[in-house]
Design a protein around this motif. Sequence first.
Motif, PDB file in Angstrom:
ATOM      1  N   GLN A 201      10.968  12.371   6.534  1.00  0.00           N
ATOM      2  CA  GLN A 201      12.134  11.619   6.099  1.00  0.00           C
ATOM      3  C   GLN A 201      11.759  10.472   5.168  1.00  0.00           C
ATOM      4  OE1 GLN A 201      15.190  12.367   6.576  1.00  0.00           O
ATOM      5  NE2 GLN A 201      16.337  10.512   6.044  1.00  0.00           N
ATOM      6  N   LEU A 202      10.606   9.847   5.414  1.00  0.00           N
ATOM      7  CA  LEU A 202      10.209   8.673   4.639  1.00  0.00           C
ATOM      8  C   LEU A 202       9.269   8.991   3.482  1.00  0.00           C
ATOM      9  CD1 LEU A 202       9.657   6.164   7.580  1.00  0.00           C
ATOM     10  CD2 LEU A 202      11.608   6.298   6.031  1.00  0.00           C
ATOM     11  N   ALA A 203       8.894  10.243   3.342  1.00  0.00           N
ATOM     12  CA  ALA A 203       7.987  10.610   2.249  1.00  0.00           C
ATOM     13  C   ALA A 203       8.621  10.267   0.904  1.00  0.00           C
ATOM     14  CB  ALA A 203       7.661  12.103   2.323  1.00  0.00           C
ATOM     15  N   GLY A 204       7.890   9.531   0.098  1.00  0.00           N
ATOM     16  CA  GLY A 204       8.369   9.168  -1.226  1.00  0.00           C
ATOM     17  C   GLY A 204       9.292   7.971  -1.263  1.00  0.00           C
ATOM     18  N   ALA A 205       9.665   7.452  -0.105  1.00  0.00           N
ATOM     19  CA  ALA A 205      10.557   6.288  -0.080  1.00  0.00           C
ATOM     20  C   ALA A 205       9.782   5.029  -0.430  1.00  0.00           C
ATOM     21  CB  ALA A 205      11.193   6.141   1.298  1.00  0.00           C
ATOM     22  N   LEU A 206      10.432   4.141  -1.147  1.00  0.00           N
ATOM     23  CA  LEU A 206       9.852   2.845  -1.496  1.00  0.00           C
ATOM     24  C   LEU A 206      10.566   1.751  -0.723  1.00  0.00           C
ATOM     25  CD1 LEU A 206       9.506   3.231  -5.356  1.00  0.00           C
ATOM     26  CD2 LEU A 206       7.679   3.388  -3.655  1.00  0.00           C
ATOM     27  N   PRO A 207       9.905   0.630  -0.498  1.00  0.00           N
ATOM     28  CA  PRO A 207      10.597  -0.481   0.163  1.00  0.00           C
ATOM     29  C   PRO A 207      11.858  -0.861  -0.594  1.00  0.00           C
ATOM     30  CG  PRO A 207       8.239  -0.923  -0.009  1.00  0.00           C
ATOM     31  CD  PRO A 207       8.506   0.296  -0.831  1.00  0.00           C
ATOM     32  N   CYS A 208      12.912  -1.179   0.152  1.00  0.00           N
ATOM     33  CA  CYS A 208      14.175  -1.580  -0.475  1.00  0.00           C
ATOM     34  C   CYS A 208      14.080  -3.051  -0.820  1.00  0.00           C
ATOM     35  CB  CYS A 208      15.337  -1.310   0.474  1.00  0.00           C
ATOM     36  SG  CYS A 208      16.948  -1.631  -0.256  1.00  0.00           S
ATOM     37  N   ASP A 209      13.502  -3.350  -1.961  1.00  0.00           N
ATOM     38  CA  ASP A 209      13.245  -4.728  -2.351  1.00  0.00           C
ATOM     39  C   ASP A 209      14.417  -5.308  -3.139  1.00  0.00           C
ATOM     40  OD1 ASP A 209      10.720  -4.728  -1.211  1.00  0.00           O
ATOM     41  OD2 ASP A 209       9.753  -3.984  -3.032  1.00  0.00           O
ATOM     42  N   LEU A 210      15.051  -6.322  -2.574  1.00  0.00           N
ATOM     43  CA  LEU A 210      16.033  -7.081  -3.338  1.00  0.00           C
ATOM     44  C   LEU A 210      15.305  -8.010  -4.300  1.00  0.00           C
ATOM     45  CD1 LEU A 210      18.567  -8.111  -0.547  1.00  0.00           C
ATOM     46  CD2 LEU A 210      19.064  -6.648  -2.512  1.00  0.00           C
ATOM     47  N   LEU A 330       8.473   4.259  13.821  1.00  0.00           N
ATOM     48  CA  LEU A 330       8.235   4.335  12.386  1.00  0.00           C
ATOM     49  C   LEU A 330       6.800   3.956  12.042  1.00  0.00           C
ATOM     50  CD1 LEU A 330      11.485   2.760  10.884  1.00  0.00           C
ATOM     51  CD2 LEU A 330      10.946   5.170  11.273  1.00  0.00           C
ATOM     52  N   SER A 331       6.203   3.076  12.839  1.00  0.00           N
ATOM     53  CA  SER A 331       4.840   2.648  12.525  1.00  0.00           C
ATOM     54  C   SER A 331       3.874   3.822  12.557  1.00  0.00           C
ATOM     55  CB  SER A 331       4.384   1.556  13.508  1.00  0.00           C
ATOM     56  OG  SER A 331       4.474   2.016  14.836  1.00  0.00           O
ATOM     57  N   ASP A 332       4.050   4.733  13.516  1.00  0.00           N
ATOM     58  CA  ASP A 332       3.181   5.914  13.571  1.00  0.00           C
ATOM     59  C   ASP A 332       3.423   6.824  12.371  1.00  0.00           C
ATOM     60  OD1 ASP A 332       2.029   5.053  15.913  1.00  0.00           O
ATOM     61  OD2 ASP A 332       3.292   6.282  17.211  1.00  0.00           O
ATOM     62  N   ALA A 333       4.695   6.994  11.989  1.00  0.00           N
ATOM     63  CA  ALA A 333       5.006   7.840  10.832  1.00  0.00           C
ATOM     64  C   ALA A 333       4.462   7.237   9.545  1.00  0.00           C
ATOM     65  CB  ALA A 333       6.517   8.041  10.722  1.00  0.00           C
ATOM     66  N   LEU A 334       4.602   5.917   9.393  1.00  0.00           N
ATOM     67  CA  LEU A 334       4.076   5.259   8.197  1.00  0.00           C
ATOM     68  C   LEU A 334       2.561   5.342   8.147  1.00  0.00           C
ATOM     69  CD1 LEU A 334       6.384   2.106   8.093  1.00  0.00           C
ATOM     70  CD2 LEU A 334       6.491   4.116   6.616  1.00  0.00           C
ATOM     71  N   GLY A 335       1.930   5.238   9.309  1.00  0.00           N
ATOM     72  CA  GLY A 335       0.474   5.400   9.353  1.00  0.00           C
ATOM     73  C   GLY A 335       0.050   6.781   8.914  1.00  0.00           C
ATOM     74  N   ARG A 336       0.820   7.773   9.307  1.00  0.00           N
ATOM     75  CA  ARG A 336       0.504   9.151   8.890  1.00  0.00           C
ATOM     76  C   ARG A 336       0.643   9.298   7.374  1.00  0.00           C
ATOM     77  NH1 ARG A 336       3.044  14.276  12.008  1.00  0.00           N
ATOM     78  NH2 ARG A 336       1.898  13.180  13.639  1.00  0.00           N
ATOM     79  N   LEU A 337       1.694   8.692   6.801  1.00  0.00           N
ATOM     80  CA  LEU A 337       1.893   8.784   5.356  1.00  0.00           C
ATOM     81  C   LEU A 337       0.773   8.070   4.603  1.00  0.00           C
ATOM     82  CD1 LEU A 337       5.747   8.204   5.136  1.00  0.00           C
ATOM     83  CD2 LEU A 337       4.519  10.334   4.649  1.00  0.00           C
ATOM     84  N   ARG A 338       0.343   6.930   5.107  1.00  0.00           N
ATOM     85  CA  ARG A 338      -0.742   6.195   4.440  1.00  0.00           C
ATOM     86  C   ARG A 338      -2.044   6.976   4.496  1.00  0.00           C
ATOM     87  NH1 ARG A 338       1.724   1.723   7.385  1.00  0.00           N
ATOM     88  NH2 ARG A 338       2.985   0.491   5.926  1.00  0.00           N
ATOM     89  N   ALA A 339      -2.273   7.648   5.614  1.00  0.00           N
ATOM     90  CA  ALA A 339      -3.495   8.440   5.737  1.00  0.00           C
ATOM     91  C   ALA A 339      -3.495   9.605   4.751  1.00  0.00           C
ATOM     92  CB  ALA A 339      -3.631   8.960   7.169  1.00  0.00           C
ATOM     93  N   LYS A 340      -2.324  10.211   4.513  1.00  0.00           N
ATOM     94  CA  LYS A 340      -2.229  11.326   3.574  1.00  0.00           C
ATOM     95  C   LYS A 340      -2.309  10.866   2.133  1.00  0.00           C
ATOM     96  CE  LYS A 340       0.813  14.501   4.241  1.00  0.00           C
ATOM     97  NZ  LYS A 340       2.096  15.201   4.503  1.00  0.00           N
ATOM     98  N   ASN A 341      -1.810   9.649   1.870  1.00  0.00           N
ATOM     99  CA  ASN A 341      -1.776   9.144   0.503  1.00  0.00           C
ATOM    100  C   ASN A 341      -2.159   7.674   0.505  1.00  0.00           C
ATOM    101  OD1 ASN A 341      -1.331   8.679  -2.197  1.00  0.00           O
ATOM    102  ND2 ASN A 341       0.915   8.699  -2.025  1.00  0.00           N
ATOM    103  N   PRO A 342      -3.468   7.364   0.569  1.00  0.00           N
ATOM    104  CA  PRO A 342      -3.906   5.971   0.675  1.00  0.00           C
ATOM    105  C   PRO A 342      -3.419   5.103  -0.480  1.00  0.00           C
ATOM    106  CG  PRO A 342      -5.719   7.487   1.112  1.00  0.00           C
ATOM    107  CD  PRO A 342      -4.592   8.308   0.589  1.00  0.00           C
ATOM    108  N   GLY A 343      -3.186   5.690  -1.636  1.00  0.00           N
ATOM    109  CA  GLY A 343      -2.741   4.907  -2.783  1.00  0.00           C
ATOM    110  C   GLY A 343      -1.250   4.709  -2.833  1.00  0.00           C
ATOM    111  N   GLY A 344      -0.504   5.375  -1.949  1.00  0.00           N
ATOM    112  CA  GLY A 344       0.946   5.265  -1.956  1.00  0.00           C
ATOM    113  C   GLY A 344       1.405   3.999  -1.265  1.00  0.00           C
ATOM    114  N   ARG A 345       2.676   3.762  -1.336  1.00  0.00           N
ATOM    115  CA  ARG A 345       3.255   2.569  -0.718  1.00  0.00           C
ATOM    116  C   ARG A 345       4.507   2.983   0.054  1.00  0.00           C
ATOM    117  NH1 ARG A 345       6.601  -2.162  -3.500  1.00  0.00           N
ATOM    118  NH2 ARG A 345       6.537  -3.717  -1.852  1.00  0.00           N
ATOM    119  N   PRO A 346       4.338   3.517   1.269  1.00  0.00           N
ATOM    120  CA  PRO A 346       5.509   3.952   2.023  1.00  0.00           C
ATOM    121  C   PRO A 346       6.423   2.779   2.373  1.00  0.00           C
ATOM    122  CG  PRO A 346       3.547   3.995   3.401  1.00  0.00           C
ATOM    123  CD  PRO A 346       3.089   3.730   2.007  1.00  0.00           C
ATOM    124  N   ALA A 347       7.635   3.120   2.719  1.00  0.00           N
ATOM    125  CA  ALA A 347       8.693   2.108   2.816  1.00  0.00           C
ATOM    126  C   ALA A 347       8.633   1.314   4.117  1.00  0.00           C
ATOM    127  CB  ALA A 347      10.052   2.786   2.690  1.00  0.00           C
TER     128      ALA A 347
END
Length: 461
Positions: A201-210, A330-347
Amino acid sequence: MSPVWTTPVQGQQRLWIAEEMAPESAYHVSPGLRMQGELDEQAMLKAIRGMVSRHESLRCALRLDDDGQLSCEVREPDSFAVEGVDLTGTDEAAARLAEFSVEFSRRRFDLASEVLRIALVKVAEDDHVLLVVGHHVVFDDWSVSLFFRELEIGYAAACHGSDPDRLLPPLEFGYAELAAAEQAAIDSKIIEKQTAYWADQLAGALPCDLPLDRPRPPVPTGLGVRLFFSVPDSLGKRLVEVGREHGATGFMTAVAVFHAVLRRRTGREDITVGTPVSGRTSPERERLIINLVNLLAIRSRLPGKPRFVDLLGEVRTAVLGAFANQDATLSDALGRLRAKNPGGRPADIGIVFEIQNNTNAHMGAFLGLTDDDLPAFAGLATSAYLIPDTRVRFDLEMQIVVTGPGKFDGVLVYSPEVFEEGTMRALIEEFQAVIRAVVQDPFIVLDDAQLPSEESPAWNA
């Protein structure tokens, strides 16, 4: 001997303990209650000790070893003490109370020795303030409501020399049973399946930065500011009707409005907002004082310029999926995304939207939004005491309390380190303006629409 049990740290418990190890933790829940009248202090102390005795989570000591194992020692009830403070006869008692309450709420918890502390402050012979500070390991909003509901019963029983346990159902499902149930969910792969859902669900999502008004400080202080607002009853009722007409709950509709505001303010088509859930998924859990809250991510992805009803449908689908997978963090899911793409910036979640209904009685009052649903003690007039120290864990949190059919009262808590007050007031005004536009025309395209003001002839018509 005090019972000791050990379980692997999982889910939110790992998150809260990790946060507490950081300097300036904001994970303290600090409701205050003013009681004016003839308070039976001994009865109140007896009622508090009864609460601590009833709920083993309030008297536990937590230790995390190097292997990630959490040992919890459940201490004897007699080990808990209420701090007494007497301000009678002192100059500027109100200022002294404010100063003490801030210091008391900010005191750092050593989780190896305490998770809860309570002070009873005597301001005058007929004026007392009860300060309850629980660490988020054991306290969430549901816990606060439950604590005060049971404290009402305990105080009434103590005043009459009765045993409050006779009036409360026995707790056969406690901290240890909860840990075992969570471990069973992990062993059954339920958590693994839900974590995979969130990672997808969070793959490719960026932080919602105002857009920020000030550069983000290297080390946030956690200090926040509250802005209160309300939605007129006529708007709130019609908004709920609009949602119902399109197969959505009032919560889904309000979240969709908030997404519309963020689309307008960021110019982005991909919005992710956090929303907390109580985690009370069974009757046994509803009776527990412990932190079971989990943060879910509600993501909408609609290209172009969608109509509000289209955005509502997107949010509805996201909410249903989120609640069906609410046990994983979400912390576990975000950790998984970071491990798959260390250069990415999950949301990472920086913006939170929350609605509380009457299942969280007392919380509207403790947030300063209403005088209803306050704890009732015989012979005492009660009111919320708001500790003059607002803490914020995110850039901004919008909290709305449903205080009646279609009646929404809200508070926006934000970080003054990155936002100006004027910016946040404008955001609240835009939230209300989007509601006005939606109740007039649910099919409106909101991204760049001219919104009706409260004084608009079209709206007043």
